[in-house]
Design a protein around this motif. Structure first.
Motif, short mmCIF file in Angstrom:
data_model
loop_
_atom_site.label_atom_id
_atom_site.label_comp_id
_atom_site.label_asym_id
_atom_site.label_seq_id
_atom_site.Cartn_x
_atom_site.Cartn_y
_atom_site.Cartn_z
N LYS A 289 -2.03 17.63 3.76
CA LYS A 289 -0.96 16.65 3.60
C LYS A 289 0.20 17.23 2.80
O LYS A 289 1.34 16.85 3.00
N THR B 266 1.92 11.82 0.70
CA THR B 266 1.19 10.70 1.29
C THR B 266 0.41 10.00 0.18
O THR B 266 0.18 10.57 -0.88
N ALA B 267 0.01 8.77 0.45
CA ALA B 267 -0.83 8.04 -0.50
C ALA B 267 -1.74 7.11 0.27
O ALA B 267 -1.47 6.79 1.44
N PHE B 268 -2.79 6.64 -0.40
CA PHE B 268 -3.75 5.71 0.20
C PHE B 268 -4.26 6.24 1.53
O PHE B 268 -4.18 5.58 2.56
N ASN B 269 -4.78 7.50 1.46
CA ASN B 269 -5.31 8.16 2.63
C ASN B 269 -4.31 8.18 3.79
O ASN B 269 -4.64 7.87 4.92
N ALA B 270 -3.09 8.56 3.43
CA ALA B 270 -2.00 8.77 4.39
C ALA B 270 -1.52 7.49 5.08
O ALA B 270 -0.80 7.55 6.08
N ASP C 78 1.00 15.75 -8.13
CA ASP C 78 0.33 15.11 -6.99
C ASP C 78 -1.14 14.84 -7.32
O ASP C 78 -1.75 13.92 -6.78
N LYS D 132 2.59 11.29 -9.36
CA LYS D 132 2.66 10.70 -8.02
C LYS D 132 2.47 9.20 -8.00
O LYS D 132 2.78 8.55 -7.00
N ARG E 140 3.26 6.42 -5.22
CA ARG E 140 2.23 5.50 -4.71
C ARG E 140 2.65 4.04 -4.87
O ARG E 140 2.44 3.23 -3.99
N1 ASP Z 1 -3.34 12.41 -1.23
C1 ASP Z 1 -3.99 11.23 -0.84
C2 ASP Z 1 -3.60 10.74 0.53
O1 ASP Z 1 -2.71 10.60 1.15
C3 ASP Z 1 -3.96 10.04 -1.73
C4 ASP Z 1 -3.28 10.06 -3.04
O2 ASP Z 1 -2.93 11.07 -3.58
O3 ASP Z 1 -3.13 8.94 -3.57
O4 ASP Z 1 -4.29 10.28 1.16
#
Ligand code: ASP
Ligand code: TMP
Length: 236
Positions: free
Chosen positions: A12, A34-38, A198, A213, A217
């Motif tokens: 990612k 990305t966040a919350f598993n993309a 991150d 991050k 988020r």
């Molecule tokens: N890196 C992770 C993702 O996108 C989640 C995160 O860092 O919060 O899924």
């Protein structure tokens, strides 16, 4: 110096290239976030350069304190030369202060200081959303051996012992962070991946302003400014 050859993987936040040396890889740091598993996707201006700068500084610090890592050197502003590892599919999280999923899981308030650090393991699987696991899962499903888990736990605590005071001297609380480990061609367990905003939670010690991050988020604004502030403080 080894030269980049084929693109062999893309995560990612990074692209991974083979080199003309089979024991070395090149990581290219992207601006993608990305966040919350993309489920949430975006981009943070200059993030790749800032994360490389911060990771390189922190890997050098760990090396200077006797903790081996995969880091070899920066190739340029976006690329880092590293030892090739067979990644162990476990994300290791170390926590000093309650935040994020620990707050959700326990109901303890964000900001509560832990009496001692907590180390947690998560199964590295985007498909499953990185579920929390314990030692038995790792052993029964052959993700790591007992010896490797002991080594990972030992190194995770050692990293915390070095990073926490280093950040504190720069006015930053090390709330928690995620590490990844892998096996070298000669069977050693080595710290890999990256160490940056991150993958860590950094709060300003005085104001508790989030400088990581979590700004992306949770849409807190000034994400790039936070990454720049961390880069400025760790390279000082
Ligand atoms: N890196 C992770 C993702 O996108 C989640 C995160 O860092 O919060 O899924
Ligand atoms: P958590 O509180 O959401 O479990 O996160 C703990 C730490 O791990 C925090 O510093 C952020 C980091 N982290 C990652 O590096 N990657 C991830 O996918 C997640 C969920 C957290």
């Amino acid at each position: 110096m080894p030269e980049k050859t084929d693109l062999i993987g893309e995560g990612k936040a990074k692209k991974i290239y083979a080199t003309d040396d089979p024991t070395k890889l090149i990581f290219y740091f992207k601006d993608d976030a990305t966040a919350f598993n993309a489920q949430k996707k975006g981009s943070i201006e200059s993030k790749g350069e800032l994360n490389l700068l911060i990771s390189a500084r922190l890997f050098r610090l760990l090396e200077s304190e006797g903790i081996d890592t995969h880091f070899i050197e920066e190739k340029n502003e976006r690329e880092m030369l590293v030892e090739r590892l067979e990644i162990i599919p476990i994300e290791t999280v170390v926590r000093n202060i309650v935040c994020g999923s620990l707050q959700k899981r326990t109901g303890h308030p964000e900001g509560e200081e832990l009496v001692r650090p907590i180390v947690e393991f998560y199964y590295k699987s985007d498909e499953l959303g990185d579920p929390m696991i314990n030692d038995d899962h790792c052993l029964v499903f052959d993700w790591a051996t007992h010896g490797e888990l002991e080594e990972i736990r030992h190194q995770a605590h050692a990293v915390n012992t070095v990073l926490k005071p280093f950040m504190a001297e720069r006015g930053i609380l090390l709330v928690d962070f995620k590490l990844e480990f892998g096996r070298t061609h000669d069977g050693r367990v080595l710290l890999g991946d990256e160490i940056c905003p991150d993958t860590c939670r950094f709060w300003d010690s005085k104001t508790h302003k989030k400088l990581d991050k979590d700004r992306f988020r949770h849409d807190l604004g000034d994400v790039e400014g936070a990454y720049q502030e961390i880069a400025r403080r760790v390279t000082n």
